[in-house]
Design an enzyme around this catalytic site. Structure first.
Site, mmCIF file in Angstrom:
data_model
loop_
_atom_site.group_PDB
_atom_site.id
_atom_site.type_symbol
_atom_site.label_atom_id
_atom_site.label_comp_id
_atom_site.label_asym_id
_atom_site.label_seq_id
_atom_site.Cartn_x
_atom_site.Cartn_y
_atom_site.Cartn_z
ATOM 1 C CG HIS A 39 -0.680 -0.068 2.902
ATOM 2 N ND1 HIS A 39 -0.370 -1.007 3.693
ATOM 3 C CD2 HIS A 39 -0.107 1.527 3.413
ATOM 4 C CE1 HIS A 39 0.430 -0.124 4.120
ATOM 5 N NE2 HIS A 39 0.460 0.998 4.321
ATOM 6 C CG ASP A 53 -0.355 -3.789 2.725
ATOM 7 O OD1 ASP A 53 0.180 -3.942 1.891
ATOM 8 O OD2 ASP A 53 -0.488 -3.395 3.185
ATOM 9 N N GLY A 113 3.628 6.512 7.966
ATOM 10 C CA GLY A 113 5.243 6.922 7.267
ATOM 11 C C GLY A 113 6.370 6.039 7.772
ATOM 12 C CG ASN A 114 7.123 3.996 12.138
ATOM 13 O OD1 ASN A 114 6.670 5.847 11.788
ATOM 14 N ND2 ASN A 114 8.222 4.239 11.679
ATOM 15 C CB SER A 115 3.139 2.110 5.740
ATOM 16 O OG SER A 115 2.261 2.092 7.034
ATOM 17 C CB THR A 151 1.951 -4.023 7.876
ATOM 18 O OG1 THR A 151 2.886 -4.673 7.377
ATOM 19 C CG2 THR A 151 0.633 -4.011 6.516
ATOM 20 C CB ILE A 162 -1.324 2.043 14.139
ATOM 21 C CG1 ILE A 162 -2.502 2.598 12.764
ATOM 22 C CG2 ILE A 162 -0.111 1.939 14.296
ATOM 23 C CD1 ILE A 162 -2.215 4.582 13.353
ATOM 24 C CB ILE A 197 -18.842 -17.515 -7.516
ATOM 25 C CG1 ILE A 197 -18.765 -17.853 -9.207
ATOM 26 C CG2 ILE A 197 -19.159 -15.465 -7.905
ATOM 27 C CD1 ILE A 197 -19.744 -17.576 -10.670
#
Length: 375
Positions: free
Chosen positions: A117, A147, A219-221, A237, A239, A280
Site C-alpha cells: 500500500h 500487503d 510513515g512507518n509502513s 504495516t 495500526i 464464486i
C-alpha cells in the site's frame, strides 16, 4: 476504528513514529564463586536468573546503529484521473511516502521490502538511503494478499538487515521499530511484543500479525521491527487507532512470511496464490442457515454461488454444500477457508471435507492460480 496506513496525498502515506529511544537495561546481578561454606554457615541462595531470554538487553544505541542503515525512505509518485462535469477527465499527480528495509544485496544491487500500500499505483519510485543518497527504485513485484512489495535499487552503500525468526518471538519480548514517520527521517521507538498471531481479514487473510506497543505513526509502513539482537522480525504495516495516530496498538507482518514472499517476488515477480475454479462466493454458516441446509453444526462455510464450468462443479461440489475441512484441517469460518486456498500450492490437488444434509464425504479439487488482487 481501524486505519490502514495507506499512501495519501503528499505526506499522508503509511508512516510509523515515535521519539528516538536509546537506553540501557542493566544485566541481573551475578553471584560470584564462593569458597567452601562451613557447616554452621547458612547456605548461599542461588543467583537470580535473568528475566530476559538469552541475557540482558544490550545497549539500545548499538541496535539502532546496526539497523538504521538498512531502513530507507520511499517516495512513490503517480497520477489519478478525476472525472469532471460534461464527461471531461483531469489527471492529478499523486505522491506518497513510506519506509522500506534493505533485505538483500548482490554486488551493487539491493532489494528493498516494503508494504504494497506504500507503492499503490505509482509509476515513479525513489528511495533515500541512510547516507542521504537518493536513488531511483524499480518495482520487482507486489503481493497484495500479504500487503508486501519488493523494490530493486543500485547503490554500493546499501546495507542489508539481518533476518530473524518471527516464530521464536515471545509476548513481552523487547522490540524496536525503525522507520520514517511524517518524513522526519530515521526514527527509532522501543516497545514490546504485545501479542502474536493476531488476525484481521480486512487487512489480510494470509498474515498472522505481530502486535506491538512500539510507537508507530503514518510513515512507518514498510519499516523494520527488530528484536533485541537487531534482527528483522517484522515489517510494520498498520495500526489500530481512533485518532489516526499512535495509540499503542501497531501490527507487523512476521518476518518468516515476509521472507518467503520476498523470495518469490524476486524469483517470479509475483506470489502464486491458490484458488478453486468455479466457487464464486462462500458464506458463513449461521444457525438459521444450518437448519435450512439440514446440518447439525455451524462449523464450516457454505458454497453460496458457483459456476458450472469450473473445476469445483466437475469435481462434485454443489451450491449449498458445507465445507468443513481442507486437506485434513478443520474449517470454521470463511477466513480459514480463504487462507487455506490462497496458501495451497498452485497445481496441487486439495481434499475438501464436505457436509451435505446428513452425509459427510471428501471431494478432491485442483488448485489453480488466483487472479492478482488490486490494491
Amino acid at each position: 476504528m481501524r486505519r490502514l496506513l495507506l499512501p495519501a496525498a503528499l505526506v499522508a502515506a503509511s508512516f510509523f513514529a515515535g521519539m528516538v529511544v536509546t537506553g540501557r537495561i542493566g544485566p541481573s546481578e551475578q553471584a560470584t564463586a564462593q569458597p567452601a561454606t562451613p557447616a554452621a554457615q547458612a547456605p548461599v541462595a542461588p543467583a537470580p536468573r535473568s528475566a530476559v531470554p538469552g541475557g540482558p538487553l544490550p545497549e539500545l544505541a548499538d541496535i539502532a546503529e546496526l539497523v538504521i542503515p538498512s531502513v530507507v525512505n520511499i517516495s512513490a509518485m503517480g497520477s489519478r484521473q478525476m472525472r469532471l462535469p460534461f464527461g471531461f477527465v483531469d489527471e492529478q499527480p499523486t505522491q506518497s511516502a513510506g519506509s522500506g528495509v534493505v533485505i538483500r544485496k548482490s554486488g551493487d544491487v539491493g532489494y528493498i521490502l516494503t508494504n504494497a500500500h506504500v507503492i499503490g499505483d505509482a509509476t515513479q519510485l525513489s528511495v533515500v538511503l541512510w547516507n542521504r543518497r537518493e536513488r531511483t527504485a524499480e518495482l520487482v513485484g507486489i503481493d497484495p494478499y500479504a500487503d508486501l512489495a519488493l523494490l530493486r535499487v543500485k547503490d554500493p552503500s546499501l546495507q542489508p538487515v539481518i533476518w530473524g525468526d518471527s516464530a521464536r518471538l515471545r509476548v513481552a519480548e523487547w522490540v524496536m521499530a525503525v522507520g520514517n514517520p511524517y518524513q522526519l527521517g530515521e526514527t527509532v521507538t522501543l516497545g514490546i511484543v504485545s501479542a502474536v498471531g493476531r488476525t484481521n481479514p480486512q487487512m489480510s487473510v494470509v498474515a498472522d500479525y505481530i502486535q506491538t506497543d512500539a510507537a508507530i505513526n503514518p510513515g512507518n509502513s514498510g519499516g523494520a521491527l527488530v528484536n533485541r539482537r537487531g534482527e528483522l522480525v517484522g515489517i510494520n504495516t498498520w495500526i489500530y487507532s481512533e485518532s489516526g495516530g499512535y495509540q499503542g496498538i501497531g501490527f507487523a507482518v512476521p518476518s518468516n512470511l515476509a521472507r518467503d514472499v520476498a523470495a518469490q517476488l524476486e524469483k517470479f515477480g509475483k506470489v502464486q496464490r491458490g484458488t478453486i475454479s468455479g466457487i464464486i462466493r462462500i458464506a458463513p454458516l449461521n444457525p438459521g442457515l444450518a437448519q435450512d441446509l439440514n446440518v447439525t453444526s455451524t462449523d464450516g462455510v457454505v458454497v453460496y454461488r458457483m459456476r458450472r464450468s469450473g473445476d469445483a462443479w466437475a469435481a462434485g461440489v454443489r451450491a449449498g454444500d458445507v465445507i468443513v475441512g481442507f486437506n485434513g484441517t478443520g474449517i470454521r469460518n470463511t477466513e480459514e477457508f480463504e487462507r487455506s486456498m490462497l496458501t495451497a500450492p498452485v497445481g496441487s490437488v486439495a481434499t475438501l471435507r464436505v457436509r451435505r444434509a446428513r452425509e459427510e464425504f471428501d471431494i478432491k479439487v485442483p488448485i489453480t492460480e488466483a487472479p492478482l488482487r488490486t490494491q
